[in-house]
Design a protein around this motif. Structure first.
Motif, PDB file in Angstrom:
ATOM      1  N   ILE A 230      27.129   8.356   5.560  1.00 51.73           N
ATOM      2  CA  ILE A 230      26.336   7.199   6.037  1.00 51.73           C
ATOM      3  C   ILE A 230      25.317   6.939   7.641  1.00 51.73           C
ATOM      4  CG2 ILE A 230      28.110   5.706   8.270  1.00 51.73           C
ATOM      5  CD1 ILE A 230      30.403   7.182   6.849  1.00 51.73           C
ATOM      6  N   PHE A 231      25.314   7.662   7.769  1.00 54.88           N
ATOM      7  CA  PHE A 231      24.279   7.787   8.792  1.00 54.88           C
ATOM      8  C   PHE A 231      22.840   7.428   7.469  1.00 54.88           C
ATOM      9  CE2 PHE A 231      25.678  10.531  11.632  1.00 54.88           C
ATOM     10  CZ  PHE A 231      26.407   9.782  12.549  1.00 54.88           C
ATOM     11  N   VAL A 232      22.850   7.965   6.462  1.00 55.56           N
ATOM     12  CA  VAL A 232      21.646   7.718   5.733  1.00 55.56           C
ATOM     13  C   VAL A 232      20.963   6.801   4.875  1.00 55.56           C
ATOM     14  CG1 VAL A 232      20.101   9.453   3.994  1.00 55.56           C
ATOM     15  CG2 VAL A 232      20.591  10.673   5.559  1.00 55.56           C
TER      16      VAL A 232
ATOM     17  N   TYR B 219      24.265  13.987  -0.056  1.00 58.83           N
ATOM     18  CA  TYR B 219      24.837  14.520   1.179  1.00 58.83           C
ATOM     19  C   TYR B 219      26.132  15.304   0.997  1.00 58.83           C
ATOM     20  CZ  TYR B 219      20.109  12.931   2.900  1.00 58.83           C
ATOM     21  OH  TYR B 219      19.048  13.069   3.179  1.00 58.83           O
ATOM     22  N   MET B 220      27.247  14.783  -0.083  1.00 61.47           N
ATOM     23  CA  MET B 220      29.015  14.692   0.214  1.00 61.47           C
ATOM     24  C   MET B 220      28.917  15.492  -0.111  1.00 61.47           C
ATOM     25  SD  MET B 220      30.435  11.352  -0.574  1.00 61.47           S
ATOM     26  CE  MET B 220      32.783  11.658  -0.838  1.00 61.47           C
ATOM     27  N   LEU B 221      28.056  16.142  -1.735  1.00 56.81           N
ATOM     28  CA  LEU B 221      27.798  17.822  -2.078  1.00 56.81           C
ATOM     29  C   LEU B 221      27.701  19.204  -1.214  1.00 56.81           C
ATOM     30  CD1 LEU B 221      28.118  19.154  -5.038  1.00 56.81           C
ATOM     31  CD2 LEU B 221      25.679  18.157  -5.684  1.00 56.81           C
ATOM     32  N   SER B 222      26.138  18.525  -0.257  1.00 58.43           N
ATOM     33  CA  SER B 222      25.827  19.338   0.198  1.00 58.43           C
ATOM     34  C   SER B 222      26.874  20.096   1.608  1.00 58.43           C
ATOM     35  CB  SER B 222      24.153  18.805   1.239  1.00 58.43           C
ATOM     36  OG  SER B 222      23.993  19.920   2.165  1.00 58.43           O
ATOM     37  N   GLY B 223      27.655  18.775   1.842  1.00 59.96           N
ATOM     38  CA  GLY B 223      28.552  19.380   3.104  1.00 59.96           C
ATOM     39  C   GLY B 223      29.882  20.069   2.906  1.00 59.96           C
ATOM     40  N   GLY B 224      30.422  19.757   0.978  1.00 58.84           N
ATOM     41  CA  GLY B 224      31.354  20.112   0.683  1.00 58.84           C
ATOM     42  C   GLY B 224      30.902  21.637   0.475  1.00 58.84           C
ATOM     43  N   CYS B 225      29.272  21.971  -0.247  1.00 61.86           N
ATOM     44  CA  CYS B 225      29.266  23.613  -0.448  1.00 61.86           C
ATOM     45  C   CYS B 225      28.361  24.146   0.717  1.00 61.86           C
ATOM     46  CB  CYS B 225      27.464  23.459  -1.476  1.00 61.86           C
ATOM     47  SG  CYS B 225      27.261  22.724  -2.546  1.00 61.86           S
TER      48      CYS B 225
ATOM     49  N   PRO C 258      17.285   7.678   8.714  1.00 67.72           N
ATOM     50  CA  PRO C 258      16.006   9.195   8.541  1.00 67.72           C
ATOM     51  C   PRO C 258      16.541  10.454   8.373  1.00 67.72           C
ATOM     52  CG  PRO C 258      14.408   7.853  10.074  1.00 67.72           C
ATOM     53  CD  PRO C 258      16.231   7.540  10.094  1.00 67.72           C
ATOM     54  N   PRO C 259      16.819  11.031   7.362  1.00 71.37           N
ATOM     55  CA  PRO C 259      17.520  11.883   6.803  1.00 71.37           C
ATOM     56  C   PRO C 259      17.203  13.148   7.916  1.00 71.37           C
ATOM     57  CG  PRO C 259      16.944  10.969   4.692  1.00 71.37           C
ATOM     58  CD  PRO C 259      16.105  10.389   6.201  1.00 71.37           C
TER      59      PRO C 259
ATOM     60  N   LEU D 254      15.914  17.091  -3.770  1.00 67.06           N
ATOM     61  CA  LEU D 254      15.098  16.234  -5.367  1.00 67.06           C
ATOM     62  C   LEU D 254      15.317  14.781  -4.661  1.00 67.06           C
ATOM     63  CD1 LEU D 254      17.278  18.288  -7.898  1.00 67.06           C
ATOM     64  CD2 LEU D 254      14.345  17.752  -7.393  1.00 67.06           C
ATOM     65  N   THR D 255      16.351  14.110  -3.971  1.00 70.64           N
ATOM     66  CA  THR D 255      15.783  12.874  -3.344  1.00 70.64           C
ATOM     67  C   THR D 255      14.983  12.695  -2.484  1.00 70.64           C
ATOM     68  OG1 THR D 255      17.921  12.811  -2.021  1.00 70.64           O
ATOM     69  CG2 THR D 255      18.187  12.204  -3.898  1.00 70.64           C
ATOM     70  N   GLY D 256      14.626  13.441  -1.768  1.00 78.51           N
ATOM     71  CA  GLY D 256      13.179  13.105  -1.314  1.00 78.51           C
ATOM     72  C   GLY D 256      14.291  13.229   0.107  1.00 78.51           C
ATOM     73  N   GLY D 257      15.040  14.119  -0.062  1.00 80.46           N
ATOM     74  CA  GLY D 257      16.233  14.004   2.228  1.00 80.46           C
ATOM     75  C   GLY D 257      16.217  15.961   2.147  1.00 80.46           C
ATOM     76  N   ILE D 258      16.373  15.885   3.326  1.00 79.04           N
ATOM     77  CA  ILE D 258      16.229  16.903   4.039  1.00 79.04           C
ATOM     78  C   ILE D 258      17.952  16.203   4.832  1.00 79.04           C
ATOM     79  CG2 ILE D 258      15.889  16.645   6.267  1.00 79.04           C
ATOM     80  CD1 ILE D 258      14.595  19.331   5.448  1.00 79.04           C
TER      81      ILE D 258
END
Length: 258
Positions: free
Chosen positions: A115-117, A220-226, A123-124, A68-72
Motif C-alpha cells: 500500500i505504501f509503495v 511485497y506481499m510475497l516478501s512478507g509471507g516469506c 519510496p520503498p 528484481l523490481t528495483g525495490g527493497i
C-alpha cells in the motif's frame, strides 16, 4: 579446437569473475572446515546448518523478487520477529492452525508495504523502514518485550525440530519446494517476466501495458509471507517467539540476493 575452447573459458571467466570468485572462496572455506574440524562434515552438523539457515533462505527468496523490481524490503527481519511471537501464541492450536495464520500475518504486513509503495508512491526504502519499526514495536508490545514459550504439548515444534523421512529437516525441505516454485514463477510465467521487466524499466513496462502495480504489490506481499515463514521456523525451531530477533536479517537477505 583447444584454442577455441580456451578462449570460451577465458571469456566466461571474465564475464562471471565475481561469481566465480565467490564460489572459489566458499569452496576454500568448506575445505578448511573439513580439514580443521573433526565433525564439520558430519550429517548432524550439516543438518543443523541447513535447519538454521532455512530462515534466511526464506526471507532471501522473497527479497529477491523485491530487488528484481528495483525495490527493497528492510522490514523482513522485524516481520520475522513479529510473526515468531504470533506463532508462539498460536502454537497451542497445533501446527495446522499456527502455520497458515503465521504466514498470513507476514502477508498482511507485506500488504502494508504494498500500500505504501504502490498506492501512496512512497519510496520503498522509507516505506519498508516504517514497517520495520512498526513490526518491531508490535512484537515488543504483544510479547511484553519477553520471549514467548510455545506449547510443547502440541505438534508445533515438529516443524523445526524433526526431519522428513528421518533424513532431511522439514524446514529445508519446505524452502526447497518454495525456491523451486518461485523459480518456475520467475522464469516461466507472465508474472515473472513482468517482475523482470519492471526492474529493467518501470516506465517502459507501464507503456508496454504490463500490470506493473499488481506485480509490485505481489512481490511485497510475497516478501512478507516469506518473512512470516521464517518467523514460523524461528518459533518452532527454538521453542519460543522471540521479539528481539531479526536484527540485521535484512542485510543478510540483501547480501544473499546480490
Amino acid at each position: 579446437m583447444l584454442d577455441a575452447d580456451a578462449f570460451d573459458l577465458r571469456r566466461y571467466m571474465n564475464r562471471n569473475a565475481q561469481s566465480v570468485t565467490v564460489w572459489v572462496a566458499l569452496a576454500a572455506l568448506i575445505i578448511f572446515g573439513l580439514l580443521r574440524y573433526e565433525n564439520f562434515g558430519s550429517a548432524y552438523n550439516i543438518s543443523s546448518f541447513l535447519n538454521y539457515n532455512a530462515m534466511f533462505i526464506a526471507i532471501s527468496v522473497g527479497m529477491c523478487f523485491v530487488i528484481l523490481t528495483g525495490g527493497i524490503d528492510l522490514s523482513v527481519g522485524s516481520v520475522a520477529a513479529f510473526t515468531s511471537v504470533v506463532a508462539a501464541y498460536l502454537s497451542p492450536y497445533g501446527l495446522e492452525v499456527a502455520a497458515p495464520l503465521t504466514v498470513l500475518a507476514g502477508v498482511a504486513l507485506g500488504s502494508v508495504n504494498a500500500i505504501f509503495v504502490v498506492l501512496m508512491r512512497i519510496p520503498p526504502f522509507i516505506a519498508t523502514l516504517a514497517t520495520m519499526l512498526g513490526a518491531k514495536g508490535g512484537a515488543l508490545v504483544i510479547s511484553g518485550a519477553q520471549t514467548i514459550s510455545v506449547d510443547w504439548d502440541s505438534n508445533f515444534t515438529r516443524l523445526g525440530m524433526q526431519k522428513a523421512f528421518g533424513t532431511v529437516p522439514w524446514t529445508i525441505l519446505i524452502v526447497g519446494v518454495l525456491v523451486a516454485i518461485l523459480w518456475v514463477v520467475l522464469e516461466r510465467t507472465p508474472l515473472g517476466r513482468t517482475v523482470l521487466a519492471i526492474g529493467g524499466g518501470e516506465d517502459a513496462s507501464t507503456l508496454m501495458g504490463l500490470k506493473v502495480n499488481r506485480a509490485k504489490a505481489f512481490v511485497y506481499m510475497l516478501s512478507g509471507g516469506c518473512a512470516g515463514l521464517a518467523g514460523l521456523f524461528l518459533a518452532s525451531g527454538f521453542g519460543a517467539g522471540q521479539p528481539l530477533e531479526g536484527v540485521g536479517w535484512e542485510l543478510s537477505a540483501i547480501a544473499s540476493v546480490v
